[in-house]
Design an enzyme around this catalytic site. Structure first.
Site, PDB file in Angstrom:
ATOM      1  N   LYS A  75       0.844  -1.208   0.000  1.00  0.00           N
ATOM      2  CA  LYS A  75       0.000   0.000   0.000  1.00  0.00           C
ATOM      3  C   LYS A  75       0.874   1.251   0.000  1.00  0.00           C
ATOM      4  CE  LYS A  75      -2.086  -1.105   3.792  1.00  0.00           C
ATOM      5  NZ  LYS A  75      -1.419  -2.410   3.964  1.00  0.00           N
ATOM      6  N   THR A  76       1.844   1.254   0.876  1.00  0.00           N
ATOM      7  CA  THR A  76       2.727   2.410   0.957  1.00  0.00           C
ATOM      8  C   THR A  76       3.517   2.532  -0.345  1.00  0.00           C
ATOM      9  OG1 THR A  76       2.852   2.141   3.340  1.00  0.00           O
ATOM     10  CG2 THR A  76       4.565   3.484   2.330  1.00  0.00           C
ATOM     11  N   ASP A 105      -1.840   7.901   3.634  1.00  0.00           N
ATOM     12  CA  ASP A 105      -1.436   6.541   4.052  1.00  0.00           C
ATOM     13  C   ASP A 105      -2.025   6.242   5.435  1.00  0.00           C
ATOM     14  OD1 ASP A 105      -0.235   4.070   3.937  1.00  0.00           O
ATOM     15  OD2 ASP A 105       1.821   4.779   4.203  1.00  0.00           O
ATOM     16  N   GLU A 106      -2.140   4.961   5.771  1.00  0.00           N
ATOM     17  CA  GLU A 106      -2.633   4.532   7.095  1.00  0.00           C
ATOM     18  C   GLU A 106      -3.967   5.206   7.423  1.00  0.00           C
ATOM     19  OE1 GLU A 106      -1.085   2.266   8.984  1.00  0.00           O
ATOM     20  OE2 GLU A 106       0.983   2.235   8.249  1.00  0.00           O
ATOM     21  N   GLN A 110      -5.705  -3.227  10.571  1.00  0.00           N
ATOM     22  CA  GLN A 110      -4.576  -2.679  11.328  1.00  0.00           C
ATOM     23  C   GLN A 110      -4.938  -1.388  12.053  1.00  0.00           C
ATOM     24  OE1 GLN A 110      -0.519  -3.013   9.555  1.00  0.00           O
ATOM     25  NE2 GLN A 110      -1.643  -3.477   7.692  1.00  0.00           N
ATOM     26  N   ARG A 158       4.913  -7.635  10.779  1.00  0.00           N
ATOM     27  CA  ARG A 158       6.132  -6.839  10.586  1.00  0.00           C
ATOM     28  C   ARG A 158       7.296  -7.703  10.115  1.00  0.00           C
ATOM     29  NH1 ARG A 158       4.111  -3.199   9.106  1.00  0.00           N
ATOM     30  NH2 ARG A 158       2.180  -4.329   9.439  1.00  0.00           N
TER      31      ARG A 158
HETATM   32  P1  ATP Z   1       1.707  -2.186   5.944  1.00  0.00           P
HETATM   33  O1  ATP Z   1       0.288  -2.666   5.923  1.00  0.00           O
HETATM   34  O2  ATP Z   1       2.520  -2.916   6.939  1.00  0.00           O
HETATM   35  O3  ATP Z   1       1.817  -0.697   6.008  1.00  0.00           O
HETATM   36  P2  ATP Z   1       2.072  -1.994   3.111  1.00  0.00           P
HETATM   37  O4  ATP Z   1       0.855  -2.594   2.509  1.00  0.00           O
HETATM   38  O5  ATP Z   1       2.178  -0.539   3.159  1.00  0.00           O
HETATM   39  O6  ATP Z   1       2.320  -2.646   4.542  1.00  0.00           O
HETATM   40  P3  ATP Z   1       4.640  -1.904   1.857  1.00  0.00           P
HETATM   41  O7  ATP Z   1       5.396  -1.493   3.053  1.00  0.00           O
HETATM   42  O8  ATP Z   1       4.336  -0.897   0.818  1.00  0.00           O
HETATM   43  O9  ATP Z   1       3.294  -2.620   2.309  1.00  0.00           O
HETATM   44  O10 ATP Z   1       5.331  -3.131   1.155  1.00  0.00           O
HETATM   45  C1  ATP Z   1       5.832  -4.237   1.901  1.00  0.00           C
HETATM   46  C2  ATP Z   1       7.112  -4.745   1.278  1.00  0.00           C
HETATM   47  O11 ATP Z   1       6.844  -5.382   0.049  1.00  0.00           O
HETATM   48  C3  ATP Z   1       8.081  -3.634   0.978  1.00  0.00           C
HETATM   49  O12 ATP Z   1       9.374  -4.086   1.241  1.00  0.00           O
HETATM   50  C4  ATP Z   1       7.852  -3.378  -0.502  1.00  0.00           C
HETATM   51  O13 ATP Z   1       8.971  -2.811  -1.121  1.00  0.00           O
HETATM   52  C5  ATP Z   1       7.563  -4.776  -1.025  1.00  0.00           C
HETATM   53  N1  ATP Z   1       6.708  -4.776  -2.221  1.00  0.00           N
HETATM   54  C6  ATP Z   1       5.449  -4.310  -2.327  1.00  0.00           C
HETATM   55  N2  ATP Z   1       4.950  -4.474  -3.570  1.00  0.00           N
HETATM   56  C7  ATP Z   1       5.922  -5.063  -4.299  1.00  0.00           C
HETATM   57  C8  ATP Z   1       6.031  -5.493  -5.665  1.00  0.00           C
HETATM   58  N3  ATP Z   1       5.043  -5.352  -6.530  1.00  0.00           N
HETATM   59  N4  ATP Z   1       7.194  -6.053  -6.041  1.00  0.00           N
HETATM   60  C9  ATP Z   1       8.205  -6.203  -5.164  1.00  0.00           C
HETATM   61  N5  ATP Z   1       8.174  -5.829  -3.883  1.00  0.00           N
HETATM   62  C10 ATP Z   1       7.049  -5.262  -3.437  1.00  0.00           C
HETATM   63 MG    MG Z   2       2.326   0.816   4.748  1.00  0.00          MG
END
Ligand code: ATP
Ligand code: MG
Length: 663
Positions: free
Chosen positions: A43-44, A235-236, A267, A622
């Site tokens: 997402k981030t 975000d969040e 979350q 995490r």
């Molecule tokens: P959270 O819910 O914990 O905030 P999030 O959904 O924001 O998590 P991110 O932190 O954006 O998730 O991504 C998690 C990990 O996966 C990061 O290391 C990110 O670089 C990697 N990642 C996400 N999408 C891809 C992708 N399409 N290809 C490769 N790596 C990815």
């Molecule tokens: Mg995130």
């Protein structure tokens, strides 16, 4: 726009670096979009790429507003955008809600009756002002009815601001024991607002509330800003509170603006600070045209960890059902569940395991120890220190630097060393009405009496000083007298003749003596009492009292030269760990009653239990490669030890998903 030659990256192949769902969200031209997806699904990353994509589409950076949850998250995202686009992120409007509010308020301060150079009061300033007001306006007739201290009032004030409720309602629901002081508190709050305005200052909550006021009451400014920000990204989003959500809708309310929010309802863990998960759940209703993107692939964790994450959240019925699939493969270690005999052994295990991992080449910054409450980290702090493993604490102060812990430890220090001036001053300043000057006078008189007595009894150990006998004759102000006598009696109870109290008993005695003071002085006294109970248990596991005190001193000493570099292991509350990731994660103190918290269990509060479950979900998600879940079968030792069954979060995990270790 000037770019250093060669810095501007070649046009990016977005489709190759994102999965189809992420790509669709990044490139959408819908005006309202919600990305709702599980942990670690990118997402981030989607938001970061969205910014890069918008820039490539020719959107001017100053027309993009990126809102995040913590300063750290904001910094990291802006850095990523810089890496992706080669543009300085300062051109972009991005940061936490408070940071962005500050920037906007500087420009329009005059419209709210402030000068543009207004001061932002930090938490200490806030308390200091509130303290002055309490001193001036607390009812004078209340000698023993202890009026709440500044910290408590600041907490009440802030909760009301963040939930957009009247403080009177918050008082009745969350601080019922203060009801009798309602009138005086109301008066103090009025004064508080007036004094801030007079001194051209805003506290943190004012930043949000004043921005909201600016947007609501000043049509022209609202039109200017909502016209300016073409793209608002958040975000969040699941953890936004009422004023934040109102700000978002106003800023993104322009005729051309678009709004993209990302979050995970599973979350949402900040309801205690006014966050309301309903904002994300109702997004589709509020914006019926919204495009909704779901990402079901997790990129962070190995499959074994993801299985545990999915199982952890399955118990909750309150959210969008989503089952994450792992993008990663690999048959790494199953997540480990470790029942430790007691808290000390649990900490020992964590420290040893970290040592092994680091010896095996894993960097400290790839390891985190997470816990529900700050005080759960106490034993791990001691063990890591003993093992010379550098660590950084992001959950607030180190345990022994917390004021209420220092208050209690001060008595133990003075008991073992009556010449400990710092401890003495700390103690007497807990008496109502004792300030710098009278503390200094008391200290001089104390020293004087002590010296006289020691000359007469040179052979008696310091600890055997009969306090009432030696110090009752000191000249003290009449209003301090009762406190003084009570203090001397306490000190004598701490080393009764013919019986050597255990360190745990000592702490317990001091705590019960200090309770009225602690209650009226500190916000969240319930949690602080738990800290002190844990202190009592840890004292016992640490041997003799003076040895323990030495350890504490050493710990504070070590603090000063801990490098803030990459080799530090992270110790953090789960709340502070939101959005972050580490190769190896330890979640400790997973005992029933510790996590989930016994108060939630006893109250039978279903919503509260769901929030505990989400917190556990945030913790386990995490981890990238290795996850260790541990708990102490007994917390404390000897007389005071508490039996601690495994958390329901552990017992409800299917047995084939975990590996149980014994120490
Ligand atoms: P959270 O819910 O914990 O905030 P999030 O959904 O924001 O998590 P991110 O932190 O954006 O998730 O991504 C998690 C990990 O996966 C990061 O290391 C990110 O670089 C990697 N990642 C996400 N999408 C891809 C992708 N399409 N290809 C490769 N790596 C990815
Ligand atoms: Mg995130």
């Amino acid at each position: 726009m000037k770019y250093p030659l060669g810095l501007r990256p070649a046009a990016r192949d977005f489709a190759a670096e994102l999965n189809p769902e992420q790509y669709a969200a990044v490139t959408t031209d819908e005006r309202h979009a919600l990305v709702i997806a599980g942990a670690g699904s990118g997402k981030t990353r989607t938001l970061t790429y969205r910014v890069a994509w918008l820039l490539e589409q020719g959107v001017a950076p100053w027309r993009i507003l990126l809102l995040t949850f913590t300063n750290k998250a904001a910094r990291e995202m802006l850095q990523r955008v810089e890496q992706l686009t080669g543009r300085a992120s300062t051109e972009l409007w991005g940061g936490t809600f408070h940071a962005v509010a500050n920037r906007l308020l500087r420009r329009h301060a005059a419209r709210l009756g402030y000068e543009p150079g207004f001061t932002i009061m930090d938490a200490d300033d806030q308390k200091a002002l509130m303290r002055t007001l309490v001193r001036q306006h607390a009812p004078k007739d209340s000698k023993d009815r202890r009026f709440p201290k500044a910290e408590v009032l600041v907490g009440l004030h802030s909760l009301a601001a963040n939930t957009a409720r009247d403080w009177q309602d918050v008082l009745l629901s969350d601080y019922p024991h203060l009801e009798r002081f309602q009138d005086a508190i109301g008066h103090i709050f009025e004064q508080y607002a007036e004094r801030k305005q007079q001194s051209n200052s805003m506290d943190f909550d004012d930043l949000l509330l004043n921005l909201l006021r600016l947007l609501r009451e000043h049509e022209d400014i609202r039109a200017e800003l909502s016209g300016r920000f073409l793209h608002v990204l958040v975000d969040e989003y699941q953890d936004t509170n009422a004023p934040q959500d109102a700000i978002i809708s106003l800023l993104a309310g322009g005729p051309e603006s678009s709004l993209m929010v990302v979050g995970d309802d599973a979350q949402s863990i900040y309801s205690w600070r006014g966050a309301n998960v309903q904002h994300i759940l109702d997004f589709g209703k509020r914006y019926p045209d919204a495009a909704i993107f779901k990402i079901e692939t997790n990129y962070r964790s190995v499959p074994a960890i993801l299985d545990v994450s999915n199982a952890a959240i399955a118990a909750n019925t309150g959210q969008y059902a989503k089952e994450l699939r792992a993008a990663r493969s690999g048959t790494k270690l199953l997540p480990v569940v470790l029942p430790a005999p007691d808290n000390r052994t649990e900490a020992l295990f964590v420290a040893r395991r970290i040592d092994e991992l680091m010896a095996g080449g894993i960097a400290g910054h790839d390891i985190a120890v997470l816990y529900r409450a700050h005080f759960h980290s106490l034993d791990v702090q001691l063990e890591l220190t003993r093992n010379h493993i550098p660590f950084r604490i992001t959950s607030g102060l180190r345990f022994f630097e917390q004021a209420h812990v220092k208050d209690v430890v001060a008595f133990l220090r003075l008991l073992t060393n009556p010449r400990d001036e710092v401890a003495f001053r700390r103690i007497v300043s807990t008496f109502p009405g004792v300030g710098e000057v009278s503390a200094a006078k008391l200290w001089a008189a104390w020293l004087n009496s002590l010296d006289t007595w020691r000359q007469q009894h040179p052979d008696l150990p310091m600890q055997q000083t009969p306090h009432t006998e030696v110090f009752a004759g000191m000249k003290v102000a009449p209003k301090i007298r009762p406190h003084w006598d009570a203090f001397l009696t306490l000190m004598d109870t701490l080393h009764p003749v013919g019986h050597e109290p255990t360190p745990t008993e000592l702490v317990a005695t001091v705590v019960s003596y200090l309770t009225p003071y602690l209650r009226s002085t500190y916000e969240n006294y319930d949690e602080r009492e738990e800290d002190l109970a844990q202190l009592a248990r840890t004292v016992t596991t640490s041997g003799e009292l003076d040895e323990f005190l030495a350890q504490v001193a050493l710990l504070s000493e070590v603090d000063k030269d801990v490098p803030d570099d990459d080799d530090c292991v992270t110790l953090s509350t789960i709340h502070q760990a939101k959005g972050l990731e580490w190769k190896v994660v330890f979640v400790i103190f997973l005992g029933e009653g510790l996590f989930p918290h016994y108060r939630v269990i006893e109250s039978g509060d279903v919503a509260g239990m769901e929030e505990e479950t989400r917190l556990f979900y945030v913790a386990v998600t995490r981890a990238e490669d290795q996850l260790y879940l541990s708990y102490p079968r007994y917390n404390g030792r000897g007389y005071d030890r508490q039996m601690c069954p495994p958390s329901r979060f552990l017992t409800s995990l299917p047995a084939d998903l975990i590996d149980i270790w014994e120490v």
